[in-house]
Design an enzyme around this catalytic site. Structure first.
Site, PDB file in Angstrom:
ATOM      1  N   HIS A 213       0.842  -1.199   0.000  1.00 49.28           N
ATOM      2  CA  HIS A 213       0.000   0.000   0.000  1.00 49.28           C
ATOM      3  C   HIS A 213       0.874   1.245   0.000  1.00 49.28           C
ATOM      4  O   HIS A 213       1.812   1.352   0.795  1.00 49.28           O
ATOM      5  CB  HIS A 213      -0.911   0.029   1.234  1.00 49.28           C
ATOM      6  CG  HIS A 213      -1.727   1.278   1.357  1.00 49.28           C
ATOM      7  ND1 HIS A 213      -1.638   2.126   2.445  1.00 49.28           N
ATOM      8  CD2 HIS A 213      -2.630   1.845   0.508  1.00 49.28           C
ATOM      9  CE1 HIS A 213      -2.460   3.153   2.276  1.00 49.28           C
ATOM     10  NE2 HIS A 213      -3.075   2.996   1.107  1.00 49.28           N
ATOM     11  N   SER A 214       0.602   2.150  -0.914  1.00 48.52           N
ATOM     12  CA  SER A 214       1.179   3.497  -0.903  1.00 48.52           C
ATOM     13  C   SER A 214       2.706   3.449  -0.956  1.00 48.52           C
ATOM     14  O   SER A 214       3.280   2.929  -1.901  1.00 48.52           O
ATOM     15  CB  SER A 214       0.661   4.242   0.334  1.00 48.52           C
ATOM     16  OG  SER A 214       0.923   5.623   0.237  1.00 48.52           O
TER      17      SER A 214
END
Length: 380
Positions: A213-214
């Site tokens: 994520h991210s």
């Protein structure tokens, strides 16, 4: 005949009933599992400020291993959180509902969750590890939890899925903000440490489904490059990007000199330095008014050769700032030979999410209809 209970006995019976109800509710909502944790990747160095031979451990990484009572899937899922966060992101939501770890255990997966080195339960060592930074409450609200109130990019107004009003003083926001952590300023330093520690983890546990994520999005490309036989698929939730330059939020400085990563990955033909990657602007995916310049390689594009056999999914929500540039990241991966699929949640009827999609009200719908569906299709 009914027995007559004394006052104390009646209260004790009520207490037993309450415990039974709470226990039953927990069992109904949760997934029976075993849990353990361990550390990996640690090194020793002289204790800062001493010359007496004493040593201190650093670069260690916390790993949490969750094993459901009924394992039915051949591969575990390894979950890596983003900047300012820890592995607790995936355990439950800030409003107390089940998180993705529990959901995927209910589907028969073993789960590994880490805290990145120098973060959270993976100790940051003063005078050994690099400088840290953190997010203030306004940053978290404006970028993640109440984006519709700040309107920093056009799609922000579509945000509806955060549980609560997303600002300081709201109990759900306060619970989430309390979980954020100082993080290493240098993404290069983070990348080097994650590559080493997670690489060792993969060597120990074998093949995985990798979910990022991210900030940790670039670790997917780094780990797939360094351990291609151990990463069977990459699921990148709004991975850090776009290639070569920061976007949307000033300063729009150069970043990720190897395209999508801060540290080298293998290209074919080989490169000896980032300058060997010749670039050009993609006008159709650039928008100066939104602070986005999309670069890809000038033809013929070098191939990210170690990622060419790893099916990759990029997921973008409807109202995140990633809606502006994730398509550029996907285009770069495809041009470099990576088998990538881009799912924009709004296009499959899942609307109103921002960057922390897996914590939001419809997070389990995303887990089921997008992520689980991808795993099942890809692992056939």
């Amino acid at each position: 005949m009914f027995n007559t209970l004394s006052g104390a006995g009646f209260l004790f019976t009520l207490l037993q009933l309450s415990i039974t109800c709470i226990s039953s509710q927990t069992q109904l909502e949760g997934t029976l599992h075993r849990r353990n944790y361990f550390y990996i990747g640690e090194k020793y160095d002289n204790t800062p400020g001493t010359n007496n031979g004493s040593e201190i451990a650093f670069a260690q990484m916390y790993v949490e291993h969750l094993v459901p009572a009924n394992v039915t899937r051949p591969l575990p899922i390894l979950m890596i959180h983003g900047h300012g966060m820890t592995g607790t992101n995936f355990l439950n939501t800030p409003d107390g509902k089940l998180g993705w770890a529990d959901y995927f255990m209910s589907e028969g997966f073993e789960i590994y969750i880490i805290d990145q080195p120098s973060r959270g339960r993976s100790a940051w060592q003063m005078d050994i590890d690099g400088d840290q930074s953190d997010f203030d409450a306004t940053y978290i609200s404006s970028h993640f939890t109440a984006v519709e109130q700040f309107n920093l990019w056009p799609q922000a107004v579509l945000h509806t899925q955060w549980p609560g009003n997303g600002t300081a003083g709201d109990p759900i926001f306060d619970n989430f903000y309390a979980s954020t952590m100082p993080s290493l300023v240098s993404d290069k330093e983070s990348s080097i440490k994650v590559k080493k520690a997670v690489g060792e983890l993969l060597d120990n546990i074998g093949p995985v489904v990798l979910l990022t994520h991210s900030q940790s999005g670039q670790y997917g490309w780094i780990l797939g490059d360094s351990r291609p036989s151990l990463i069977k698929t990459i699921i990148a939730l709004e991975p850090i990007g776009p290639p070569f330059i920061n976007a949307v939020f000033p300063p729009l400085t150069s970043a990720r000199p190897f395209g999508l990563t801060e540290i080298p990955v293998v290209y074919s033909p080989p490169i000896s330095s980032p300058s060997d990657l010749e670039t050009e602007i993609v006008p159709s995916l650039s928008n100066s008014s939104l602070g986005t310049t999309c670069f890809h390689q000038a033809a013929p594009a070098r191939q990210m050769i170690n990622l060419k056999e790893i099916p990759t999914l990029v997921v973008t929500s409807e109202s995140s700032y990633h809606t502006i540039y994730d398509a550029c990241t996907v285009e770069y991966l495809a041009q470099a030979g990576v088998p990538v699929t881009h799912v924009q949640l709004a296009n499959v009827g899942i609307k109103g999410n921002a960057h922390m999609m897996f914590m939001e009200k419809n997070g389990l719908e995303i887990a089921e209809k997008v992520v689980l569906s991808w795993i099942q299709k890809t692992m056939q």
